[in-house]
Scaffold this motif. Structure first.
Motif, PDB file in Angstrom:
ATOM      1  N   UNK A  24       0.855  -1.182   0.000  1.00  0.00           N
ATOM      2  CA  UNK A  24       0.000   0.000   0.000  1.00  0.00           C
ATOM      3  C   UNK A  24       0.892   1.232   0.000  1.00  0.00           C
ATOM      4  N   UNK A  25       0.273   2.408  -0.057  1.00  0.00           N
ATOM      5  CA  UNK A  25       1.042   3.642  -0.116  1.00  0.00           C
ATOM      6  C   UNK A  25       1.691   3.958   1.227  1.00  0.00           C
ATOM      7  N   UNK A  26       0.998   3.674   2.316  1.00  0.00           N
ATOM      8  CA  UNK A  26       1.519   3.953   3.654  1.00  0.00           C
ATOM      9  C   UNK A  26       1.084   2.842   4.597  1.00  0.00           C
ATOM     10  N   UNK A  27       1.620   2.874   5.815  1.00  0.00           N
ATOM     11  CA  UNK A  27       1.233   1.911   6.846  1.00  0.00           C
ATOM     12  C   UNK A  27       1.043   2.664   8.155  1.00  0.00           C
ATOM     13  N   UNK A  28       0.075   2.206   8.955  1.00  0.00           N
ATOM     14  CA  UNK A  28      -0.261   2.891  10.200  1.00  0.00           C
ATOM     15  C   UNK A  28      -0.282   1.912  11.362  1.00  0.00           C
ATOM     16  N   UNK A  29       0.060   2.428  12.536  1.00  0.00           N
ATOM     17  CA  UNK A  29      -0.160   1.708  13.791  1.00  0.00           C
ATOM     18  C   UNK A  29      -1.162   2.509  14.611  1.00  0.00           C
ATOM     19  N   UNK A  30      -2.221   1.842  15.048  1.00  0.00           N
ATOM     20  CA  UNK A  30      -3.213   2.461  15.930  1.00  0.00           C
ATOM     21  C   UNK A  30      -3.291   1.594  17.174  1.00  0.00           C
ATOM     22  N   UNK A  31      -3.018   2.185  18.329  1.00  0.00           N
ATOM     23  CA  UNK A  31      -2.827   1.402  19.548  1.00  0.00           C
ATOM     24  C   UNK A  31      -4.104   0.798  20.102  1.00  0.00           C
ATOM     25  N   UNK A  32      -5.201   1.543  20.105  1.00  0.00           N
ATOM     26  CA  UNK A  32      -6.390   1.019  20.766  1.00  0.00           C
ATOM     27  C   UNK A  32      -7.655   1.521  20.081  1.00  0.00           C
ATOM     28  N   UNK A  33      -8.782   1.015  20.566  1.00  0.00           N
ATOM     29  CA  UNK A  33     -10.063   1.434  20.016  1.00  0.00           C
ATOM     30  C   UNK A  33     -10.522   0.559  18.861  1.00  0.00           C
ATOM     31  N   UNK A  34     -11.615   0.953  18.250  1.00  0.00           N
ATOM     32  CA  UNK A  34     -12.262   0.184  17.187  1.00  0.00           C
ATOM     33  C   UNK A  34     -11.364   0.004  15.967  1.00  0.00           C
ATOM     34  N   UNK A  35     -10.466   0.959  15.722  1.00  0.00           N
ATOM     35  CA  UNK A  35      -9.605   0.910  14.535  1.00  0.00           C
ATOM     36  C   UNK A  35      -8.219   0.345  14.827  1.00  0.00           C
ATOM     37  N   UNK A  36      -7.999  -0.185  16.017  1.00  0.00           N
ATOM     38  CA  UNK A  36      -6.667  -0.611  16.448  1.00  0.00           C
ATOM     39  C   UNK A  36      -6.076  -1.666  15.522  1.00  0.00           C
ATOM     40  N   UNK A  37      -4.749  -1.590  15.346  1.00  0.00           N
ATOM     41  CA  UNK A  37      -4.045  -2.572  14.541  1.00  0.00           C
ATOM     42  C   UNK A  37      -2.625  -2.117  14.268  1.00  0.00           C
ATOM     43  N   UNK A  38      -1.809  -3.039  13.772  1.00  0.00           N
ATOM     44  CA  UNK A  38      -0.426  -2.741  13.410  1.00  0.00           C
ATOM     45  C   UNK A  38      -0.250  -2.918  11.911  1.00  0.00           C
ATOM     46  N   UNK A  39       0.581  -2.074  11.326  1.00  0.00           N
ATOM     47  CA  UNK A  39       0.871  -2.144   9.886  1.00  0.00           C
ATOM     48  C   UNK A  39      -0.414  -2.137   9.056  1.00  0.00           C
ATOM     49  N   UNK A  40      -1.331  -1.256   9.416  1.00  0.00           N
ATOM     50  CA  UNK A  40      -2.605  -1.144   8.697  1.00  0.00           C
ATOM     51  C   UNK A  40      -2.341  -0.503   7.331  1.00  0.00           C
ATOM     52  N   UNK A  41      -2.718  -1.155   6.230  1.00  0.00           N
ATOM     53  CA  UNK A  41      -2.525  -0.539   4.908  1.00  0.00           C
ATOM     54  C   UNK A  41      -3.307   0.767   4.804  1.00  0.00           C
ATOM     55  N   UNK A  42      -2.682   1.783   4.243  1.00  0.00           N
ATOM     56  CA  UNK A  42      -3.329   3.095   4.139  1.00  0.00           C
ATOM     57  C   UNK A  42      -3.034   3.716   2.785  1.00  0.00           C
ATOM     58  N   UNK A  43      -3.947   4.613   2.380  1.00  0.00           N
ATOM     59  CA  UNK A  43      -3.827   5.323   1.115  1.00  0.00           C
ATOM     60  C   UNK A  43      -3.985   6.809   1.379  1.00  0.00           C
ATOM     61  N   UNK A  44      -3.352   7.593   0.552  1.00  0.00           N
ATOM     62  CA  UNK A  44      -3.421   9.038   0.712  1.00  0.00           C
ATOM     63  C   UNK A  44      -4.687   9.562   0.035  1.00  0.00           C
TER      64      UNK A  44
END
Length: 433
Positions: A122-142
């Motif tokens: 993917x274009x970017x990757x995200x880490x979200x620590x907690x909550x409904x969207x939590x996850x590691x190396x989440x594929x992301x787009x601009x």
């Protein structure tokens, strides 16, 4: 001396008293255990005493075919999406509104560059620590070209891509997204698993994450506002591959835009597909991540017609082989619909095998080699979640004309309502209602 003697005598009395209490407690525990074992042995070896409830029209007869495990005939459940992230059944109703309501208002995100893979990624990757969207190396787009995406922790406002985001502004009078009503096309693209597939045009070529990202910008920002120069970050190896073959890369990107325009207008993802989540910001580049579309929680109905599906829990302390039969098509002959060794607390699901998918009037349950009990499944009784029959608890179920079963409302319990020990102490107890 006399005082010491009295103290010793008192200690001895306390010691023997405690010993007696301990011994009595152990004896009571042993008695309960023996009673429980005796109850189990008696209930599983006394078919005659319980089988009296199955005389006459309710009796079930067995033949050689009864021991063949029957399964409901599978039918084509209808709509599927060949290019979607998962197959989608027409029976499942997507909960787009509920999904939007479950999203947080804001989220803290750690942004980073993902591993660059031409045939994936993917274009970017995200880490979200907690909550409904939590996850590691989440594929992301601009989602826009304004600002800059760098590694670090940032705060974003969160929106479903099916919310109205037309009022979001980059600055006073400047919209954050040029085409805020075109996220249906973005959702369609993100559900095509397009990266790594080959273009069907005469020129050919393999679609990469860069082509998908370029297409997303073209749709959201509009023609003329896309990346045209120094777009090396849209390719992996060599680092300047995009700019060296700019015309060809833009051609592949435009093919994706054309496909989204042709097929993506009005697209709404279904259960199991991906839905785009917008992470909006005016200080850094806005982003898009995806979540799986949840199923809308079904409203329950009273049992109507006949029960055709049950999920139950085996509420006993030991593993046992459980067999379940039904009468086939209103005959007296039994059909086996379940046969498995169940562990304590294990949940299992059974389905009827009549032409309408129902069980008929009853299901008949055997534990080990002996008949145990039957459960009425003709909707004369509104069984549902919370219904208990002996050591079987109903977790969920459906009926042929009523859909999902509502929670069972218990009548006043009898002293012989629940467990096998009832049978041991009250010999003529019939389990449940």
């Amino acid at each position: 001396m006399k005082k010491n003697l009295l103290l010793l005598l008192g200690a001895a009395v306390m010691f023997f008293s405690c010993q007696n209490e301990s011994t009595e407690a152990e004896e009571q525990a042993q008695t309960r255990t023996e009673a429980e074992i005796a109850a189990e042995e008696e209930i599983l070896s006394s078919e005659i005493e319980i089988a009296g409830i199955d005389e006459g029209d309710d009796a079930i007869q067995m033949n050689a075919e009864s021991e063949i495990l029957a399964q409901r005939e599978t039918k084509n459940q209808g709509l599927t999406f060949s290019t979607a992230s998962k197959s989608t059944s027409a029976e499942c109703e997507a909960d787009i509104e509920g999904f939007a309501a479950s999203l947080p208002e804001t989220v803290s995100v750690f942004t980073k560059l993902p591993e660059c893979i031409e045939g994936g990624g993917s274009f970017a990757a995200l880490d979200i620590d907690d909550g409904y969207l939590a996850g590691l190396d989440i594929p992301a787009w601009c989602a826009d070209l304004e600002g800059q995406l760098t590694g670090g922790t940032f705060s974003y406002d969160v929106y479903s891509s099916y919310e109205d985001v037309s009022g979001l502004e980059q600055s006073p009078g400047v919209p954050l997204f040029e085409n805020p009503n075109d996220f249906d096309r973005i959702n369609w693209l993100l559900n095509q698993n397009i990266i790594g597939t080959e273009s069907k045009s005469e020129e050919g070529g393999i679609y990469t994450f860069g082509h998908l990202q370029w297409a997303i910008w073209e749709i959201i920002e509009g023609t003329g506002n896309n990346c045209t120069d120094d777009c090396d970050f849209l390719s992996c190896d060599p680092i300047d591959q995009w700019d060296n073959d700019k015309d060809n890369n833009e051609r592949l990107g435009l093919e994706l835009v054309a496909a989204a325009e042709a097929s993506g207008e009005g697209f709404v993802p279904q259960c199991g597909q991906k839905i785009a989540v917008i992470l909006a910001s005016t200080t850094s580049q806005s982003l898009i991540i995806t979540k799986e579309v949840p199923e809308k929680e079904k409203e329950c109905d009273d049992c109507e017609g006949d029960v055709d599906k049950l999920t139950m829990e085996f509420d006993w302390h030991y593993a046992k082989r459980v067999r379940i039969y039904q009468k086939y098509e209103n005959t007296c002959w039994g059909k086996k619909v379940f046969d498995k060794v169940l562990q304590p607390g294990e949940e299992f699901t059974i389905e009827g095998v009549n032409h309408d998918g129902s069980f008929g009037k009853y299901i008949y349950i055997y534990i080990g080699d002996c008949y145990y009990t039957k459960i009425k499944t003709n909707c004369y009784l509104n069984i549902g979640p919370g219904y208990e029959k002996g050591v079987f608890n109903v977790i969920s179920g459906t009926s042929t004309h009523g859909g999902e079963l509502c929670e069972y409302v218990k009548p006043e319990p009898t002293k012989c309502y629940r467990h096998w020990t009832c049978y041991y102490y009250y010999k003529y107890c019939i389990y449940g209602y």
